[in-house]
Write a protein that holds these residues in place. Structure first.
Motif, PDB file in Angstrom:
ATOM      1  N   GLY A 176       0.810  -1.207   0.000  1.00 46.20           N
ATOM      2  CA  GLY A 176       0.000   0.000   0.000  1.00 46.20           C
ATOM      3  C   GLY A 176       0.846   1.260   0.000  1.00 46.20           C
ATOM      4  O   GLY A 176       0.514   2.245  -0.660  1.00 46.20           O
ATOM      5  N   GLN A 177       1.951   1.229   0.742  1.00 45.97           N
ATOM      6  CA  GLN A 177       2.860   2.376   0.739  1.00 45.97           C
ATOM      7  C   GLN A 177       3.521   2.550  -0.622  1.00 45.97           C
ATOM      8  O   GLN A 177       3.703   3.678  -1.090  1.00 45.97           O
ATOM      9  CB  GLN A 177       3.919   2.198   1.825  1.00 45.97           C
ATOM     10  N   GLN A 178       3.884   1.447  -1.260  1.00 45.88           N
ATOM     11  CA  GLN A 178       4.476   1.532  -2.591  1.00 45.88           C
ATOM     12  C   GLN A 178       3.508   2.164  -3.584  1.00 45.88           C
ATOM     13  O   GLN A 178       3.907   2.978  -4.424  1.00 45.88           O
ATOM     14  CB  GLN A 178       4.891   0.138  -3.088  1.00 45.88           C
ATOM     15  N   GLN A 179       2.231   1.815  -3.475  1.00 43.91           N
ATOM     16  CA  GLN A 179       1.264   2.401  -4.405  1.00 43.91           C
ATOM     17  C   GLN A 179       1.104   3.898  -4.140  1.00 43.91           C
ATOM     18  O   GLN A 179       1.004   4.693  -5.078  1.00 43.91           O
ATOM     19  CB  GLN A 179      -0.084   1.679  -4.304  1.00 43.91           C
ATOM     20  N   ARG A 180       1.109   4.289  -2.864  1.00 51.94           N
ATOM     21  CA  ARG A 180       1.043   5.723  -2.567  1.00 51.94           C
ATOM     22  C   ARG A 180       2.327   6.436  -3.004  1.00 51.94           C
ATOM     23  O   ARG A 180       2.281   7.602  -3.400  1.00 51.94           O
ATOM     24  CB  ARG A 180       0.760   5.946  -1.074  1.00 51.94           C
ATOM     25  N   LEU A 181       3.469   5.730  -2.944  1.00 48.51           N
ATOM     26  CA  LEU A 181       4.707   6.310  -3.469  1.00 48.51           C
ATOM     27  C   LEU A 181       4.594   6.537  -4.970  1.00 48.51           C
ATOM     28  O   LEU A 181       5.036   7.582  -5.480  1.00 48.51           O
ATOM     29  CB  LEU A 181       5.890   5.388  -3.157  1.00 48.51           C
ATOM     30  N   CYS A 182       3.990   5.600  -5.668  1.00 47.81           N
ATOM     31  CA  CYS A 182       3.786   5.759  -7.118  1.00 47.81           C
ATOM     32  C   CYS A 182       2.833   6.920  -7.413  1.00 47.81           C
ATOM     33  O   CYS A 182       3.006   7.636  -8.406  1.00 47.81           O
ATOM     34  CB  CYS A 182       3.263   4.461  -7.722  1.00 47.81           C
ATOM     35  N   ILE A 183       1.840   7.107  -6.551  1.00 49.82           N
ATOM     36  CA  ILE A 183       0.941   8.258  -6.709  1.00 49.82           C
ATOM     37  C   ILE A 183       1.718   9.551  -6.474  1.00 49.82           C
ATOM     38  O   ILE A 183       1.589  10.520  -7.230  1.00 49.82           O
ATOM     39  CB  ILE A 183      -0.260   8.141  -5.765  1.00 49.82           C
ATOM     40  N   ALA A 184       2.553   9.572  -5.435  1.00 50.19           N
ATOM     41  CA  ALA A 184       3.382  10.750  -5.172  1.00 50.19           C
ATOM     42  C   ALA A 184       4.293  11.036  -6.350  1.00 50.19           C
ATOM     43  O   ALA A 184       4.493  12.194  -6.742  1.00 50.19           O
ATOM     44  CB  ALA A 184       4.206  10.537  -3.902  1.00 50.19           C
ATOM     45  N   ARG A 185       4.851   9.997  -6.938  1.00 54.25           N
ATOM     46  CA  ARG A 185       5.730  10.158  -8.113  1.00 54.25           C
ATOM     47  C   ARG A 185       4.965  10.772  -9.275  1.00 54.25           C
ATOM     48  O   ARG A 185       5.481  11.623  -9.996  1.00 54.25           O
ATOM     49  CB  ARG A 185       6.304   8.792  -8.502  1.00 54.25           C
ATOM     50  N   ALA A 186       3.717  10.356  -9.455  1.00 55.00           N
ATOM     51  CA  ALA A 186       2.896  10.931 -10.527  1.00 55.00           C
ATOM     52  C   ALA A 186       2.554  12.385 -10.236  1.00 55.00           C
ATOM     53  O   ALA A 186       2.537  13.222 -11.142  1.00 55.00           O
ATOM     54  CB  ALA A 186       1.616  10.106 -10.703  1.00 55.00           C
ATOM     55  N   LEU A 187       2.290  12.712  -8.969  1.00 53.47           N
ATOM     56  CA  LEU A 187       1.919  14.083  -8.601  1.00 53.47           C
ATOM     57  C   LEU A 187       3.102  15.044  -8.700  1.00 53.47           C
ATOM     58  O   LEU A 187       2.908  16.255  -8.873  1.00 53.47           O
ATOM     59  CB  LEU A 187       1.369  14.111  -7.174  1.00 53.47           C
ATOM     60  N   ALA A 188       4.322  14.522  -8.619  1.00 58.78           N
ATOM     61  CA  ALA A 188       5.504  15.375  -8.542  1.00 58.78           C
ATOM     62  C   ALA A 188       5.769  16.169  -9.815  1.00 58.78           C
ATOM     63  O   ALA A 188       6.482  17.176  -9.775  1.00 58.78           O
ATOM     64  CB  ALA A 188       6.730  14.530  -8.195  1.00 58.78           C
ATOM     65  N   THR A 189       5.216  15.746 -10.940  1.00 59.94           N
ATOM     66  CA  THR A 189       5.437  16.484 -12.191  1.00 59.94           C
ATOM     67  C   THR A 189       4.353  17.534 -12.425  1.00 59.94           C
ATOM     68  O   THR A 189       4.262  18.093 -13.517  1.00 59.94           O
ATOM     69  CB  THR A 189       5.477  15.520 -13.396  1.00 59.94           C
ATOM     70  N   ASP A 190       3.547  17.803 -11.405  1.00 56.57           N
ATOM     71  CA  ASP A 190       2.505  18.832 -11.461  1.00 56.57           C
ATOM     72  C   ASP A 190       1.497  18.575 -12.578  1.00 56.57           C
ATOM     73  O   ASP A 190       1.243  19.438 -13.420  1.00 56.57           O
ATOM     74  CB  ASP A 190       3.140  20.215 -11.631  1.00 56.57           C
ATOM     75  N   PRO A 191       0.885  17.377 -12.599  1.00 55.57           N
ATOM     76  CA  PRO A 191      -0.114  17.091 -13.619  1.00 55.57           C
ATOM     77  C   PRO A 191      -1.453  17.734 -13.271  1.00 55.57           C
ATOM     78  O   PRO A 191      -1.638  18.253 -12.165  1.00 55.57           O
ATOM     79  CB  PRO A 191      -0.233  15.559 -13.565  1.00 55.57           C
ATOM     80  N   GLU A 192      -2.373  17.680 -14.212  1.00 51.75           N
ATOM     81  CA  GLU A 192      -3.751  18.055 -13.911  1.00 51.75           C
ATOM     82  C   GLU A 192      -4.601  16.815 -13.703  1.00 51.75           C
ATOM     83  O   GLU A 192      -5.543  16.811 -12.922  1.00 51.75           O
ATOM     84  CB  GLU A 192      -4.369  18.880 -15.045  1.00 51.75           C
ATOM     85  N   VAL A 193      -4.269  15.741 -14.432  1.00 47.55           N
ATOM     86  CA  VAL A 193      -5.084  14.532 -14.460  1.00 47.55           C
ATOM     87  C   VAL A 193      -4.251  13.360 -13.963  1.00 47.55           C
ATOM     88  O   VAL A 193      -3.065  13.239 -14.281  1.00 47.55           O
ATOM     89  CB  VAL A 193      -5.584  14.238 -15.894  1.00 47.55           C
ATOM     90  N   ILE A 194      -4.891  12.468 -13.184  1.00 45.79           N
ATOM     91  CA  ILE A 194      -4.267  11.227 -12.754  1.00 45.79           C
ATOM     92  C   ILE A 194      -5.117  10.066 -13.268  1.00 45.79           C
ATOM     93  O   ILE A 194      -6.321   9.992 -12.982  1.00 45.79           O
ATOM     94  CB  ILE A 194      -4.163  11.126 -11.216  1.00 45.79           C
ATOM     95  N   LEU A 195      -4.511   9.194 -14.044  1.00 45.95           N
ATOM     96  CA  LEU A 195      -5.158   7.972 -14.513  1.00 45.95           C
ATOM     97  C   LEU A 195      -4.736   6.833 -13.594  1.00 45.95           C
ATOM     98  O   LEU A 195      -3.558   6.682 -13.284  1.00 45.95           O
ATOM     99  CB  LEU A 195      -4.732   7.654 -15.948  1.00 45.95           C
ATOM    100  N   MET A 196      -5.698   6.024 -13.160  1.00 44.23           N
ATOM    101  CA  MET A 196      -5.403   4.925 -12.246  1.00 44.23           C
ATOM    102  C   MET A 196      -5.985   3.627 -12.808  1.00 44.23           C
ATOM    103  O   MET A 196      -7.204   3.508 -12.973  1.00 44.23           O
ATOM    104  CB  MET A 196      -5.990   5.200 -10.862  1.00 44.23           C
ATOM    105  N   ASP A 197      -5.113   2.686 -13.104  1.00 45.34           N
ATOM    106  CA  ASP A 197      -5.539   1.411 -13.687  1.00 45.34           C
ATOM    107  C   ASP A 197      -5.607   0.349 -12.588  1.00 45.34           C
ATOM    108  O   ASP A 197      -4.602  -0.249 -12.223  1.00 45.34           O
ATOM    109  CB  ASP A 197      -4.559   0.981 -14.781  1.00 45.34           C
ATOM    110  N   GLU A 198      -6.788   0.151 -12.033  1.00 43.59           N
ATOM    111  CA  GLU A 198      -7.008  -0.807 -10.940  1.00 43.59           C
ATOM    112  C   GLU A 198      -5.949  -0.653  -9.841  1.00 43.59           C
ATOM    113  O   GLU A 198      -5.243  -1.611  -9.507  1.00 43.59           O
ATOM    114  CB  GLU A 198      -7.016  -2.232 -11.484  1.00 43.59           C
ATOM    115  N   PRO A 199      -5.823   0.515  -9.258  1.00 42.14           N
ATOM    116  CA  PRO A 199      -4.717   0.776  -8.335  1.00 42.14           C
ATOM    117  C   PRO A 199      -4.794   0.006  -7.026  1.00 42.14           C
ATOM    118  O   PRO A 199      -3.817  -0.048  -6.286  1.00 42.14           O
ATOM    119  CB  PRO A 199      -4.835   2.283  -8.077  1.00 42.14           C
TER     120      PRO A 199
END
Length: 286
Positions: A176-199
């Motif tokens: 679960g922490q690894q998945q939140r780390l991956c979310i943090a990694r996605a957020l770090a590039t300042d996106p507007e949209v987050i796509l989640m494939d069965e997270p």
């Protein structure tokens, strides 16, 4: 997105914006007659939806109906498959994502993706989150990069758990922490949209609950599209649902995915307009 370094690309609008510059309900993606092919095989057909800002949109439906294939269209991940091609129209704030002038690398910076299985890099927790900003030139080092890493980990509800071990490997975290780390990694590039494939498909119920709570929190800053097989999850976290199913192709044993219905989640689960949707959400098939 459009390359503004050359004059001929200047007329294309720049869709970058930040929280507060557009009213709630703004259409982020407008999809018309979308079809995806792998070679001669048509995997998905006739997808028409509008995804709105600061909402969670869930793609639901049985296995093989094209949910992930459609999701990957939104940040041009299907470009990485040689035999894949996309037909129809998919616009992002009015910009055709498949226009020849659009840079797919920039698309993926603005439209981040979190995959089904947590996939942290074999790097430290800090370097996992810092990788994107460094690569995109948002910050190379120093306090600016430190701030991005901390802010991203805070938004992913992970900072308090890892702030004292940022130099430790991301692979040492729980699932679960690894998945939140991956979310943090996605957020770090300042996106507007987050796509989640069965997270949450590989996570236990407690970790799943943390990810669901996180989606509810961050949709104030981001637009989220999630693929899920979990009907209860779709009902809990999404504002709108798109139900996909499959049809058997004539003269072959193959199946093509198609969009059956797209509406507010409450309507989809309480009063769907198509019998196929009702049968699926009530568990009669799927």
């Amino acid at each position: 997105m459009p390359d503004h370094t050359s004059p001929e690309h200047a007329p294309a609008p720049d869709p970058v914006h930040h929280q507060g510059e557009r009213p709630e309900g703004t259409v982020v993606f407008d999809v018309e007659d979308l079809a995806v092919y792998y070679g001669d095989f048509r995997a998905v057909r006739d997808v028409r939806i509008q995804v709105r800002q600061h909402e969670v949109t869930a793609f639901i439906g049985p296995s093989g109906c094209g949910k992930t294939t459609v999701l990957r269209c939104f940040n041009r991940m299907n470009d990485l498959i040689d035999i894949a091609r996309v037909e129809g129209r998919l616009t992002y704030h009015g910009v055709d994502l498949y226009d020849a002038k659009v840079n797919p690398v920039e698309v993926r910076r603005r439209i981040g993706m979190v995959f089904q299985k947590p996939n942290p890099f074999p790097k430290s927790i800090y370097d996992n989150v810092a990788y994107g900003p460094r690569t995109a030139g948002l910050a190379k080092k120093g306090s600016a990069l430190d701030d991005i890493v901390e802010q991203s980990l805070r938004r992913a509800a992970l900072w308090d758990e890892v702030k004292d071990r940022l130099k430790a490997s991301g692979l040492g975290l729980s699932g679960g922490q690894q998945q939140r780390l991956c979310i943090a990694r996605a957020l770090a590039t300042d996106p507007e949209v987050i796509l989640m494939d069965e997270p949450c498909s590989a996570l236990d119920p407690i970790a799943t609950g943390r990810i669901e709570d996180l989606m509810e929190e961050i949709k104030e800053q981001y637009t989220i599209i999630i693929v899920t097989h979990n009907m209860q999850q779709a009902a809990r976290v999404s504002d709108r649902c798109a139900f996909f199913t499959t049809e058997v192709n004539e003269h072959s044993d193959t199946r093509t995915g198609l969009l059956v219905e797209y509406d507010a989640t409450e309507t989809m689960f309480s009063n769907p307009s198509d019998e196929r949707t009702e049968n699926y959400v009530t568990g009669r098939f799927g």
